[in-house]
Design a protein around this motif. Structure first.
Motif, PDB file in Angstrom:
ATOM      1  N   LEU A   1      34.704  40.840  31.278  1.00 13.47           N
ATOM      2  CA  LEU A   1      35.207  40.224  32.505  1.00 13.47           C
ATOM      3  C   LEU A   1      34.156  40.281  33.605  1.00 13.47           C
ATOM      4  O   LEU A   1      33.920  39.290  34.294  1.00 13.47           O
ATOM      5  CB  LEU A   1      36.494  40.919  32.960  1.00 13.47           C
ATOM      6  CG  LEU A   1      37.146  40.326  34.206  1.00 13.47           C
ATOM      7  CD1 LEU A   1      37.654  38.906  33.936  1.00 13.47           C
ATOM      8  CD2 LEU A   1      38.281  41.228  34.681  1.00 13.47           C
ATOM      9  N   LEU A   2      33.505  41.415  33.752  1.00  8.96           N
ATOM     10  CA  LEU A   2      32.443  41.548  34.748  1.00  8.96           C
ATOM     11  C   LEU A   2      31.293  40.589  34.457  1.00  8.96           C
ATOM     12  O   LEU A   2      30.740  39.972  35.369  1.00  8.96           O
ATOM     13  CB  LEU A   2      31.937  42.992  34.809  1.00  8.96           C
ATOM     14  CG  LEU A   2      30.743  43.253  35.737  1.00  8.96           C
ATOM     15  CD1 LEU A   2      31.003  42.775  37.155  1.00  8.96           C
ATOM     16  CD2 LEU A   2      30.388  44.735  35.703  1.00  8.96           C
ATOM     17  N   SER A   3      30.959  40.417  33.198  1.00 11.55           N
ATOM     18  CA  SER A   3      29.878  39.488  32.826  1.00 11.55           C
ATOM     19  C   SER A   3      30.210  38.062  33.250  1.00 11.55           C
ATOM     20  O   SER A   3      29.352  37.350  33.779  1.00 11.55           O
ATOM     21  CB  SER A   3      29.624  39.539  31.315  1.00 11.55           C
ATOM     22  OG  SER A   3      29.086  40.779  30.962  1.00 11.55           O
ATOM     23  N   VAL A   4      31.457  37.646  33.014  1.00 11.07           N
ATOM     24  CA  VAL A   4      31.879  36.302  33.425  1.00 11.07           C
ATOM     25  C   VAL A   4      31.842  36.187  34.944  1.00 11.07           C
ATOM     26  O   VAL A   4      31.353  35.200  35.494  1.00 11.07           O
ATOM     27  CB  VAL A   4      33.287  35.969  32.886  1.00 11.07           C
ATOM     28  CG1 VAL A   4      33.833  34.685  33.511  1.00 11.07           C
ATOM     29  CG2 VAL A   4      33.272  35.855  31.381  1.00 11.07           C
ATOM     30  N   ALA A   5      32.351  37.209  35.618  1.00 11.16           N
ATOM     31  CA  ALA A   5      32.368  37.182  37.086  1.00 11.16           C
ATOM     32  C   ALA A   5      30.955  37.046  37.635  1.00 11.16           C
ATOM     33  O   ALA A   5      30.691  36.205  38.493  1.00 11.16           O
ATOM     34  CB  ALA A   5      33.036  38.448  37.628  1.00 11.16           C
ATOM     35  N   ALA A   6      30.034  37.868  37.139  1.00 11.79           N
ATOM     36  CA  ALA A   6      28.668  37.865  37.662  1.00 11.79           C
ATOM     37  C   ALA A   6      27.925  36.569  37.349  1.00 11.79           C
ATOM     38  O   ALA A   6      27.127  36.096  38.155  1.00 11.79           O
ATOM     39  CB  ALA A   6      27.898  39.065  37.109  1.00 11.79           C
ATOM     40  N   ALA A   7      28.212  35.978  36.195  1.00 15.19           N
ATOM     41  CA  ALA A   7      27.515  34.758  35.793  1.00 15.19           C
ATOM     42  C   ALA A   7      28.142  33.488  36.363  1.00 15.19           C
ATOM     43  O   ALA A   7      27.442  32.494  36.570  1.00 15.19           O
ATOM     44  CB  ALA A   7      27.479  34.659  34.265  1.00 15.19           C
ATOM     45  N   GLU A   8      29.462  33.521  36.637  1.00 20.38           N
ATOM     46  CA  GLU A   8      30.158  32.272  36.924  1.00 20.38           C
ATOM     47  C   GLU A   8      31.078  32.296  38.142  1.00 20.38           C
ATOM     48  O   GLU A   8      31.941  31.432  38.279  1.00 20.38           O
ATOM     49  CB  GLU A   8      30.983  31.863  35.696  1.00 20.38           C
ATOM     50  CG  GLU A   8      30.126  31.618  34.469  1.00 20.38           C
ATOM     51  CD  GLU A   8      30.905  30.945  33.367  1.00 20.38           C
ATOM     52  OE1 GLU A   8      31.832  30.172  33.677  1.00 20.38           O
ATOM     53  OE2 GLU A   8      30.570  31.173  32.205  1.00 20.38           O
ATOM     54  N   ALA A   9      30.910  33.277  39.017  1.00 23.40           N
ATOM     55  CA  ALA A   9      31.741  33.335  40.219  1.00 23.40           C
ATOM     56  C   ALA A   9      31.005  34.114  41.300  1.00 23.40           C
ATOM     57  O   ALA A   9      30.082  34.880  41.006  1.00 23.40           O
ATOM     58  CB  ALA A   9      33.085  33.996  39.909  1.00 23.40           C
ATOM     59  N   GLN A  10      31.427  33.919  42.512  1.00 30.02           N
ATOM     60  CA  GLN A  10      30.910  34.701  43.625  1.00 30.02           C
ATOM     61  C   GLN A  10      31.780  35.943  43.777  1.00 30.02           C
ATOM     62  O   GLN A  10      32.979  35.896  43.507  1.00 30.02           O
ATOM     63  CB  GLN A  10      30.944  33.875  44.916  1.00 30.02           C
ATOM     64  CG  GLN A  10      30.043  32.664  44.880  1.00 30.02           C
ATOM     65  CD  GLN A  10      28.593  33.060  44.645  1.00 30.02           C
ATOM     66  OE1 GLN A  10      28.068  33.962  45.287  1.00 30.02           O
ATOM     67  NE2 GLN A  10      27.953  32.387  43.707  1.00 30.02           N
ATOM     68  N   PRO A  11      31.216  37.063  44.224  1.00 35.22           N
ATOM     69  CA  PRO A  11      32.011  38.284  44.345  1.00 35.22           C
ATOM     70  C   PRO A  11      33.300  38.098  45.151  1.00 35.22           C
ATOM     71  O   PRO A  11      34.355  38.614  44.766  1.00 35.22           O
ATOM     72  CB  PRO A  11      31.059  39.262  45.032  1.00 35.22           C
ATOM     73  CG  PRO A  11      29.700  38.793  44.637  1.00 35.22           C
ATOM     74  CD  PRO A  11      29.814  37.292  44.572  1.00 35.22           C
ATOM     75  N   GLU A  12      33.231  37.357  46.253  1.00 40.41           N
ATOM     76  CA  GLU A  12      34.423  37.191  47.088  1.00 40.41           C
ATOM     77  C   GLU A  12      35.527  36.381  46.412  1.00 40.41           C
ATOM     78  O   GLU A  12      36.674  36.395  46.850  1.00 40.41           O
ATOM     79  CB  GLU A  12      34.062  36.555  48.438  1.00 40.41           C
ATOM     80  CG  GLU A  12      33.421  35.204  48.365  1.00 40.41           C
ATOM     81  CD  GLU A  12      31.901  35.221  48.173  1.00 40.41           C
ATOM     82  OE1 GLU A  12      31.310  34.128  48.221  1.00 40.41           O
ATOM     83  OE2 GLU A  12      31.299  36.306  47.974  1.00 40.41           O
ATOM     84  N   GLU A  13      35.207  35.695  45.311  1.00 34.38           N
ATOM     85  CA  GLU A  13      36.218  34.954  44.563  1.00 34.38           C
ATOM     86  C   GLU A  13      37.016  35.852  43.626  1.00 34.38           C
ATOM     87  O   GLU A  13      38.105  35.471  43.201  1.00 34.38           O
ATOM     88  CB  GLU A  13      35.565  33.868  43.704  1.00 34.38           C
ATOM     89  CG  GLU A  13      34.897  32.762  44.459  1.00 34.38           C
ATOM     90  CD  GLU A  13      34.192  31.776  43.531  1.00 34.38           C
ATOM     91  OE1 GLU A  13      34.514  30.581  43.657  1.00 34.38           O
ATOM     92  OE2 GLU A  13      33.362  32.197  42.701  1.00 34.38           O
ATOM     93  N   VAL A  14      36.468  37.021  43.294  1.00 39.99           N
ATOM     94  CA  VAL A  14      37.044  37.795  42.194  1.00 39.99           C
ATOM     95  C   VAL A  14      37.369  39.247  42.515  1.00 39.99           C
ATOM     96  O   VAL A  14      37.875  39.965  41.655  1.00 39.99           O
ATOM     97  CB  VAL A  14      36.119  37.744  40.958  1.00 39.99           C
ATOM     98  CG1 VAL A  14      35.928  36.318  40.483  1.00 39.99           C
ATOM     99  CG2 VAL A  14      34.781  38.402  41.234  1.00 39.99           C
ATOM    100  N   MET A  15      37.079  39.687  43.743  1.00 36.92           N
ATOM    101  CA  MET A  15      37.346  41.074  44.096  1.00 36.92           C
ATOM    102  C   MET A  15      37.443  41.222  45.602  1.00 36.92           C
ATOM    103  O   MET A  15      36.949  40.371  46.343  1.00 36.92           O
ATOM    104  CB  MET A  15      36.255  41.997  43.536  1.00 36.92           C
ATOM    105  CG  MET A  15      34.870  41.744  44.098  1.00 36.92           C
ATOM    106  SD  MET A  15      33.583  42.771  43.347  1.00 36.92           S
ATOM    107  CE  MET A  15      33.852  44.325  44.192  1.00 36.92           C
ATOM    108  N   PRO A  16      38.077  42.294  46.058  1.00 42.82           N
ATOM    109  CA  PRO A  16      38.149  42.521  47.506  1.00 42.82           C
ATOM    110  C   PRO A  16      36.753  42.771  48.079  1.00 42.82           C
ATOM    111  O   PRO A  16      35.848  43.209  47.364  1.00 42.82           O
ATOM    112  CB  PRO A  16      39.009  43.781  47.636  1.00 42.82           C
ATOM    113  CG  PRO A  16      39.659  43.966  46.323  1.00 42.82           C
ATOM    114  CD  PRO A  16      38.804  43.296  45.298  1.00 42.82           C
TER     115      PRO A  16
END
Length: 164
Positions: free
Chosen positions: A18-33
């Motif tokens: 999940l972290l790999s997808v987040a880091a590769a395909e999303a901005q931090p503010e889209e996926v975590m506080p």
């Protein structure tokens, strides 16, 4: 046609994908506080992502009363959807994010429908979500799943009533 979407309770095994997808395909503010850390996917922000998600490993009966699910398509984690209790009995809340490559394929819709089934299974009569007025994809998804929408100061609050 969208591949079969599965929801898998988030755990140690699915956290790193999940972290790999987040880091590769999303901005931090889209996926975590928000956190105090260097911009982008710094090591400090990656660790904050892990800590945040581990806090919810207890599920709906745990201290945060939240179950996070990895959204899985063809064996690969593509995003996350959560379900949590609200203060009002029978009311639950959800939030969802997908990596960029998984967007626009009906995966979010399938994941939300699966989550609504889970909410009903846990006795919910309504599921709520909040998004911004500019998030047209989320608004379309919520409408498609039968949500009643209410705007308030740039935010849109959605309520999806579940059958008894």
């Amino acid at each position: 046609m969208t591949a079969r979407v599965q929801l898998a309770p988030l755990d140690e095994e699915s956290l790193e994908p999940l972290l790999s997808v987040a880091a590769a395909e999303a901005q931090p503010e889209e996926v975590m506080p928000p956190v105090s850390a260097p911009a982008g996917w710094s090591q400090a922000r990656r660790e904050a992502f892990r800590v945040f998600h581990r806090l919810h490993f207890g599920g709906l009966g745990g201290p945060t009363r939240t179950q996070m699910y990895a959204v899985v398509v063809a064996g690969a984690v593509v995003g996350m959807i959560r379900l949590c209790h609200r203060d009002e009995p029978g009311d639950m809340e959800t939030g969802l994010w997908l990596g960029r490559s998984a967007r626009g394929q009906g995966i979010g819709r399938a994941a939300l429908r699966e989550l609504l089934f889970e909410a009903a299974r846990h006795g919910a009569h309504a599921v709520h979500a909040t998004t911004t007025s500019g998030n047209t994809a989320a608004l379309a998804l919520l409408r498609d799943c039968g949500a009643r929408l209410r705007s308030d100061d740039g935010l849109v609050h959605a309520e999806i009533r579940l059958p008894h």
